[in-house]
Scaffold this motif. Structure first.
Motif, short mmCIF file in Angstrom:
data_model
loop_
_atom_site.label_atom_id
_atom_site.label_comp_id
_atom_site.label_asym_id
_atom_site.label_seq_id
_atom_site.Cartn_x
_atom_site.Cartn_y
_atom_site.Cartn_z
N ILE A 80 0.85 -1.20 0.00
CA ILE A 80 0.00 0.00 0.00
C ILE A 80 0.88 1.24 0.00
CG2 ILE A 80 -1.71 1.30 1.32
CD1 ILE A 80 -2.76 -1.41 2.32
N GLY A 81 0.62 2.12 -0.97
CA GLY A 81 1.38 3.35 -1.08
C GLY A 81 2.72 3.21 -1.78
N GLY A 82 3.03 2.05 -2.31
CA GLY A 82 4.33 1.81 -2.91
C GLY A 82 4.37 1.92 -4.42
N ILE A 83 3.30 2.43 -5.04
CA ILE A 83 3.24 2.48 -6.50
C ILE A 83 4.34 3.37 -7.07
CG2 ILE A 83 1.86 3.32 -8.44
CD1 ILE A 83 -0.58 2.25 -7.07
N GLU A 84 4.52 4.55 -6.50
CA GLU A 84 5.55 5.46 -7.02
C GLU A 84 6.93 4.83 -6.96
OE1 GLU A 84 5.38 9.38 -5.37
OE2 GLU A 84 3.28 9.64 -5.93
N ALA A 85 7.25 4.22 -5.84
CA ALA A 85 8.56 3.58 -5.69
C ALA A 85 8.70 2.41 -6.66
CB ALA A 85 8.75 3.10 -4.26
N GLY A 86 7.61 1.66 -6.85
CA GLY A 86 7.65 0.54 -7.78
C GLY A 86 7.87 0.98 -9.21
N LEU A 87 7.20 2.07 -9.62
CA LEU A 87 7.37 2.58 -10.98
C LEU A 87 8.74 3.23 -11.16
CD1 LEU A 87 3.79 3.95 -11.71
CD2 LEU A 87 4.86 1.90 -12.64
N LYS A 88 9.25 3.87 -10.11
CA LYS A 88 10.60 4.44 -10.20
C LYS A 88 11.64 3.35 -10.39
CE LYS A 88 10.04 8.70 -7.51
NZ LYS A 88 10.38 9.37 -6.24
N SER A 89 11.39 2.18 -9.78
CA SER A 89 12.37 1.09 -9.87
C SER A 89 12.52 0.55 -11.29
CB SER A 89 11.98 -0.05 -8.92
OG SER A 89 10.85 -0.75 -9.40
N VAL A 90 11.54 0.79 -12.13
CA VAL A 90 11.63 0.34 -13.53
C VAL A 90 11.78 1.53 -14.47
CG1 VAL A 90 10.44 -1.85 -13.21
CG2 VAL A 90 9.11 0.21 -13.72
N HIS A 91 12.17 2.68 -13.91
CA HIS A 91 12.46 3.90 -14.67
C HIS A 91 11.28 4.37 -15.52
CE1 HIS A 91 16.50 3.18 -13.35
NE2 HIS A 91 16.47 1.98 -13.88
N CYS A 92 10.10 4.37 -14.91
CA CYS A 92 8.90 4.87 -15.58
C CYS A 92 8.83 6.38 -15.34
CB CYS A 92 7.66 4.18 -15.03
SG CYS A 92 6.15 4.63 -15.90
N GLY A 93 8.61 7.15 -16.41
CA GLY A 93 8.55 8.60 -16.29
C GLY A 93 7.29 9.11 -15.60
N VAL A 94 6.23 8.32 -15.60
CA VAL A 94 4.98 8.69 -14.95
C VAL A 94 4.84 7.84 -13.70
CG1 VAL A 94 2.48 8.80 -15.25
CG2 VAL A 94 3.97 9.27 -17.18
N LEU A 95 4.45 8.46 -12.61
CA LEU A 95 4.40 7.74 -11.34
C LEU A 95 2.98 7.35 -10.94
CD1 LEU A 95 7.11 9.77 -9.43
CD2 LEU A 95 7.35 7.65 -10.72
N ALA A 96 2.16 7.06 -11.92
CA ALA A 96 0.81 6.58 -11.69
C ALA A 96 0.46 5.61 -12.82
CB ALA A 96 -0.18 7.74 -11.66
N THR A 97 -0.32 4.59 -12.52
CA THR A 97 -0.59 3.55 -13.51
C THR A 97 -1.68 3.90 -14.51
OG1 THR A 97 -2.20 2.51 -12.05
CG2 THR A 97 0.09 1.72 -11.91
N HIS A 98 -2.56 4.81 -14.16
CA HIS A 98 -3.69 5.20 -15.02
C HIS A 98 -4.56 4.01 -15.41
CE1 HIS A 98 -2.62 9.39 -15.45
NE2 HIS A 98 -1.37 9.00 -15.53
N ASN A 99 -4.72 3.08 -14.48
CA ASN A 99 -5.61 1.94 -14.68
C ASN A 99 -5.84 1.31 -13.31
OD1 ASN A 99 -6.57 -0.77 -15.11
ND2 ASN A 99 -5.94 -0.56 -17.24
N LEU A 100 -7.10 1.24 -12.90
CA LEU A 100 -7.43 0.73 -11.58
C LEU A 100 -6.99 -0.71 -11.38
CD1 LEU A 100 -8.94 1.20 -8.86
CD2 LEU A 100 -10.93 0.22 -9.99
N LEU A 101 -7.19 -1.56 -12.38
CA LEU A 101 -6.83 -2.97 -12.23
C LEU A 101 -5.31 -3.17 -12.19
CD1 LEU A 101 -9.54 -4.57 -14.53
CD2 LEU A 101 -9.54 -4.37 -12.04
N VAL A 102 -4.58 -2.44 -13.03
CA VAL A 102 -3.12 -2.52 -12.99
C VAL A 102 -2.60 -1.97 -11.66
CG1 VAL A 102 -0.99 -1.72 -14.08
CG2 VAL A 102 -2.91 -2.44 -15.50
N GLU A 103 -3.26 -0.91 -11.19
CA GLU A 103 -2.89 -0.34 -9.89
C GLU A 103 -3.09 -1.36 -8.77
OE1 GLU A 103 -4.53 3.20 -6.99
OE2 GLU A 103 -4.73 3.45 -9.14
N ALA A 104 -4.22 -2.06 -8.80
CA ALA A 104 -4.48 -3.08 -7.77
C ALA A 104 -3.46 -4.22 -7.87
CB ALA A 104 -5.90 -3.62 -7.93
N LEU A 105 -3.14 -4.63 -9.08
CA LEU A 105 -2.15 -5.70 -9.27
C LEU A 105 -0.79 -5.28 -8.73
CD1 LEU A 105 -1.60 -8.51 -10.51
CD2 LEU A 105 -0.98 -7.32 -12.61
#
Length: 191
Positions: A80-105
């Motif tokens: 919970i709350g780790g999405i930004e850190a998870g996306l930073k770990s794969v060098h994603c320029g956007v720190l939000a998933t823009h999809n509820l199901l992908v966010e939940a996964l």
């Protein structure tokens, strides 16, 4: 649009007065949208002017990187709350998933994702089985916009409105007017 449909179904034209009321409400809603369209559509207009809608990473790239971050967790999710850190770990320029199901996964892992999909499926099934036609219409209208809404923005799971939305859907989907009538009958029989 969903609000207009709810109003229409709740004020289903049965007489000349109801038709007049429905048309009046629809005209009022159309006026409000036209009158305040500059405010309503300001965010879309600003994005069109400043970024030409194509400057961000595409949603498919974001989802691909989110799935890569999910795979890096071994299927357990980033927490919970780790999405930004998870996306930073794969060098994603956007720190939000823009999809509820992908966010939940990504956030809750495979178990949380499966639980959420089962929960949503249960809501849809309960909505179709709802005996009260007005409540069924409200539920189906509320759920009809959900597929589009879940990819418009992101970080839903951290917002209070998402919990209020789902809680309201649960209340409406489990509401049974026959139970309400049984309780009323028992109270009157006791007196």
């Amino acid at each position: 649009m969903a609000i207009m449909l709810v109003v229409y179904f709740l004020l289903a034209p049965k007489s000349g007065k109801s038709i007049f009321s429905t048309v009046l409400v629809l005209l009022l809603v159309a006026y409000i949208i036209l009158r305040y369209s500059d405010t309503i559509f300001l965010a879309i207009e600003a994005r069109l002017v400043s970024t030409e809608m194509l400057e961000d990473d595409s949603r498919m790239d974001i989802w691909r990187k989110a799935l890569q971050a999910f795979a890096n967790t071994g299927g357990l999710g980033v927490g919970i709350g780790g999405i930004e850190a998870g996306l930073k770990s794969v060098h994603c320029g956007v720190l939000a998933t823009h999809n509820l199901l992908v966010e939940a996964l990504l956030e809750f892992g495979l178990f949380g994702f499966i639980s959420m999909v089962v929960f949503l499926w249960h809501l849809v099934v309960r909505s179709f089985k709802q005996k009260d036609s007005v409540i069924r219409r409200i539920l189906l209208i509320a759920l009809s916009g959900f597929p589009v809404a879940m990819i418009i923005d992101s970080l839903y799971l951290a917002d209070t409105f998402a919990f209020a939305y789902f809680a309201t859907l649960i209340v409406f989907s489990t509401y049974d007017t026959s139970l309400n009538q049984i309780v009323v009958r028992k109270k009157t029989a006791i007196r």
